[in-house]
Each structure stands twice: as C-alpha cells, then as structure tokens.
Design a protein around this motif. Structure first.
Motif, PDB file in Angstrom:
ATOM      1  N   MET A 294      -8.082  -3.699 -21.237  1.00  0.00           N
ATOM      2  CA  MET A 294      -6.879  -2.981 -20.528  1.00  0.00           C
ATOM      3  C   MET A 294      -6.980  -1.504 -21.109  1.00  0.00           C
ATOM      4  SD  MET A 294      -3.035  -4.053 -20.032  1.00  0.00           S
ATOM      5  CE  MET A 294      -2.847  -4.199 -21.731  1.00  0.00           C
ATOM      6  N   GLU A 295      -7.413  -0.725 -20.255  1.00  0.00           N
ATOM      7  CA  GLU A 295      -7.011   0.987 -20.975  1.00  0.00           C
ATOM      8  C   GLU A 295      -5.874   1.517 -20.380  1.00  0.00           C
ATOM      9  OE1 GLU A 295      -7.595   3.882 -22.970  1.00  0.00           O
ATOM     10  OE2 GLU A 295      -9.124   2.384 -23.360  1.00  0.00           O
ATOM     11  N   SER A 296      -4.857   1.085 -20.854  1.00  0.00           N
ATOM     12  CA  SER A 296      -3.492   1.637 -20.329  1.00  0.00           C
ATOM     13  C   SER A 296      -3.206   3.121 -20.711  1.00  0.00           C
ATOM     14  CB  SER A 296      -2.169   0.699 -21.133  1.00  0.00           C
ATOM     15  OG  SER A 296      -2.307   0.839 -22.358  1.00  0.00           O
ATOM     16  N   LEU A 297      -3.806   3.662 -21.483  1.00  0.00           N
ATOM     17  CA  LEU A 297      -3.702   5.113 -21.679  1.00  0.00           C
ATOM     18  C   LEU A 297      -4.021   6.206 -20.744  1.00  0.00           C
ATOM     19  CD1 LEU A 297      -4.318   5.581 -25.667  1.00  0.00           C
ATOM     20  CD2 LEU A 297      -1.881   5.587 -24.294  1.00  0.00           C
ATOM     21  N   HIS A 298      -5.032   5.470 -19.693  1.00  0.00           N
ATOM     22  CA  HIS A 298      -5.649   5.960 -18.842  1.00  0.00           C
ATOM     23  C   HIS A 298      -5.110   5.571 -17.204  1.00  0.00           C
ATOM     24  CE1 HIS A 298      -8.125   8.407 -21.326  1.00  0.00           C
ATOM     25  NE2 HIS A 298      -8.489   7.367 -22.045  1.00  0.00           N
ATOM     26  N   LEU A 299      -3.985   4.903 -17.142  1.00  0.00           N
ATOM     27  CA  LEU A 299      -3.434   4.199 -16.158  1.00  0.00           C
ATOM     28  C   LEU A 299      -2.953   5.284 -15.408  1.00  0.00           C
ATOM     29  CD1 LEU A 299      -2.490   1.282 -15.112  1.00  0.00           C
ATOM     30  CD2 LEU A 299      -0.384   2.055 -16.394  1.00  0.00           C
ATOM     31  N   ALA A 300      -3.228   5.030 -14.077  1.00  0.00           N
ATOM     32  CA  ALA A 300      -2.366   5.825 -12.835  1.00  0.00           C
ATOM     33  C   ALA A 300      -2.194   4.710 -11.878  1.00  0.00           C
ATOM     34  CB  ALA A 300      -3.429   6.783 -12.486  1.00  0.00           C
ATOM     35  N   ILE A 301      -0.902   4.651 -11.559  1.00  0.00           N
ATOM     36  CA  ILE A 301      -0.368   3.627 -10.167  1.00  0.00           C
ATOM     37  C   ILE A 301       0.102   4.522  -9.208  1.00  0.00           C
ATOM     38  CG2 ILE A 301       1.051   2.020  -9.619  1.00  0.00           C
ATOM     39  CD1 ILE A 301       0.826   0.770 -12.511  1.00  0.00           C
ATOM     40  N   PHE A 302      -0.441   4.484  -7.997  1.00  0.00           N
ATOM     41  CA  PHE A 302       0.182   5.223  -7.017  1.00  0.00           C
ATOM     42  C   PHE A 302       0.984   4.316  -6.076  1.00  0.00           C
ATOM     43  CE2 PHE A 302      -3.593   7.470  -8.530  1.00  0.00           C
ATOM     44  CZ  PHE A 302      -3.064   8.945  -8.463  1.00  0.00           C
ATOM     45  N   THR A 303       2.291   4.875  -5.555  1.00  0.00           N
ATOM     46  CA  THR A 303       2.765   4.063  -4.398  1.00  0.00           C
ATOM     47  C   THR A 303       2.868   5.146  -3.137  1.00  0.00           C
ATOM     48  OG1 THR A 303       5.066   4.807  -5.057  1.00  0.00           O
ATOM     49  CG2 THR A 303       4.252   2.916  -5.969  1.00  0.00           C
ATOM     50  N   ASN A 304       3.475   4.927  -2.356  1.00  0.00           N
ATOM     51  CA  ASN A 304       3.599   5.782  -1.117  1.00  0.00           C
ATOM     52  C   ASN A 304       3.901   7.269  -1.513  1.00  0.00           C
ATOM     53  OD1 ASN A 304       2.521   4.128   0.900  1.00  0.00           O
ATOM     54  ND2 ASN A 304       4.230   3.524   1.479  1.00  0.00           N
ATOM     55  N   ARG A 305       5.138   7.055  -2.520  1.00  0.00           N
ATOM     56  CA  ARG A 305       6.023   8.183  -2.671  1.00  0.00           C
ATOM     57  C   ARG A 305       5.644   8.760  -4.126  1.00  0.00           C
ATOM     58  NH1 ARG A 305      12.004   7.514  -1.597  1.00  0.00           N
ATOM     59  NH2 ARG A 305      11.686   5.544  -2.549  1.00  0.00           N
ATOM     60  N   LEU A 306       5.067   7.803  -4.865  1.00  0.00           N
ATOM     61  CA  LEU A 306       5.283   8.039  -6.449  1.00  0.00           C
ATOM     62  C   LEU A 306       3.949   7.858  -7.379  1.00  0.00           C
ATOM     63  CD1 LEU A 306       8.381   5.833  -7.173  1.00  0.00           C
ATOM     64  CD2 LEU A 306       8.248   8.302  -6.973  1.00  0.00           C
ATOM     65  N   LEU A 307       3.750   8.459  -8.401  1.00  0.00           N
ATOM     66  CA  LEU A 307       2.699   8.466  -9.274  1.00  0.00           C
ATOM     67  C   LEU A 307       3.376   7.855 -10.577  1.00  0.00           C
ATOM     68  CD1 LEU A 307      -0.079   8.643 -10.599  1.00  0.00           C
ATOM     69  CD2 LEU A 307       0.685  11.024 -10.931  1.00  0.00           C
ATOM     70  N   LEU A 308       3.002   6.751 -11.116  1.00  0.00           N
ATOM     71  CA  LEU A 308       2.924   6.048 -12.394  1.00  0.00           C
ATOM     72  C   LEU A 308       2.092   6.530 -13.577  1.00  0.00           C
ATOM     73  CD1 LEU A 308       4.698   2.510 -11.521  1.00  0.00           C
ATOM     74  CD2 LEU A 308       5.717   4.933 -11.186  1.00  0.00           C
TER      75      LEU A 308
END
Length: 174
Positions: free
Chosen positions: A1-15
C-alpha cells in the motif's frame, strides 16, 4: 500500500495525502468552533499544525494511518481533512472535519463514501468505526447514509478538556 501517493477522486473532490503545502489552510480553518465535537484541539501556533502534518506523514510511511486533505477537484480549494486510522486493523476508524464554509453541501458524505470505497478495495477489514458526538447531527447523518449501525455510546474527554458523548457507528465492508 503506497499511501503517500494516494489520489482518490469523486465527482467534485480530490483526496490526497496531507502535506506541509496545506499548513496555512489547516491552521486557519481548524478553529475551536470546527473542533467542538472532535478529539483534537486547534493549535495556538502554526508549529502545532506542522507537527500534526509531519506526524501524519510518518504514520502514513509506516502504513499505520492515511490522512488526506480534501480539495475541490476543479479549483483545488482546500475544504478540510479526513482519513482512515489503524488501517491494518480489522476495525479501522475514519473521521473528517471540514471548514465552516464547506458545511451543508454534502462533502462530508462524499468524502467518507470515497474512503470507504477505497478501503473496500484495498484493506482487509470487517467494518469502519465512525465515532461522533451525539450532538453532531450532520456527522451522524453521514454514517447513517452509508448504512452505519450504531454500536456503542461512551464518554470521551477531548484535548480541549470537553467531555464528548460519543456514539460509535460501524460501517460494514461491502
């Protein structure tokens, strides 16, 4: 799990992973009012925010926790912070705080839903723990919208020395 390069997209957001880039935003927006129902207390000096960010990054490097900033996808406007803690547990915990101007727009549900979907795909867990003060109705609604089931109630003293009346929800893996 490489969480330091994580990018989660939703319709309106970026985590994306928390970073020192957002220290001014976090320090400015994490006020006593925002922290009313949270365990954490707002730092008096920006060095406290820097410490929190550095500690969060160390915990991510160790694979213990995931702490993200919540940004509007189109403008990159900072909205708050969220995360999943104790990711190697069968019962990780999730939580969120948003700046006041982001209240009432459904961002909280969108964030926790996105983190749950990520956890479903990437973690070996039974359910997410979602503790919230019983008076924090908007946060309680997040858990309930996601099928969270109330599991326990307990008192917890936060870092501002306020006693919280916590309702802990379980949001099961799907």
């Amino acid at each position: 799990m490489e969480s330091l390069h994580l990018a989660i997209f939703t319709n309106r957001l970026l985590l994306q992973p928390i970073s020192l880039k957002y220290k001014e935003d976090i320090f400015k927006e994490f006020t006593a009012e925002i922290a009313t129902y949270l365990y954490a207390a707002p730092p008096r000096e920006i060095e406290g925010t820097e410490f929190f960010i550095k500690q969060s990054l160390q915990e991510m490097e160790k694979g213990e926790n995931i702490t993200v900033v919540v940004l509007k996808k189109d403008s990159q406007e900072f909205l708050g912070c969220s995360g999943i803690y104790k990711v190697n547990s069968k019962y990780p915990q999730t939580g969120i705080w948003l700046k006041k101007s982001a209240f009432g727009q459904g961002y909280g549900t969108e964030v926790i839903q996105a983190l749950k979907e990520w956890a479903d795909a990437n973690l070996d867990y039974e359910y997410l723990r979602y503790p919230v003060d019983q008076e924090n109705i908007p946060s309680r609604r997040i858990a309930e919208k996601l099928g969270g089931q109330m599991f326990s109630k307990y008192k917890h003293t936060n870092l501002s020395h306020k006693v919280l009346n916590v309702v802990e929800y379980r949001i099961f893996k799907t």
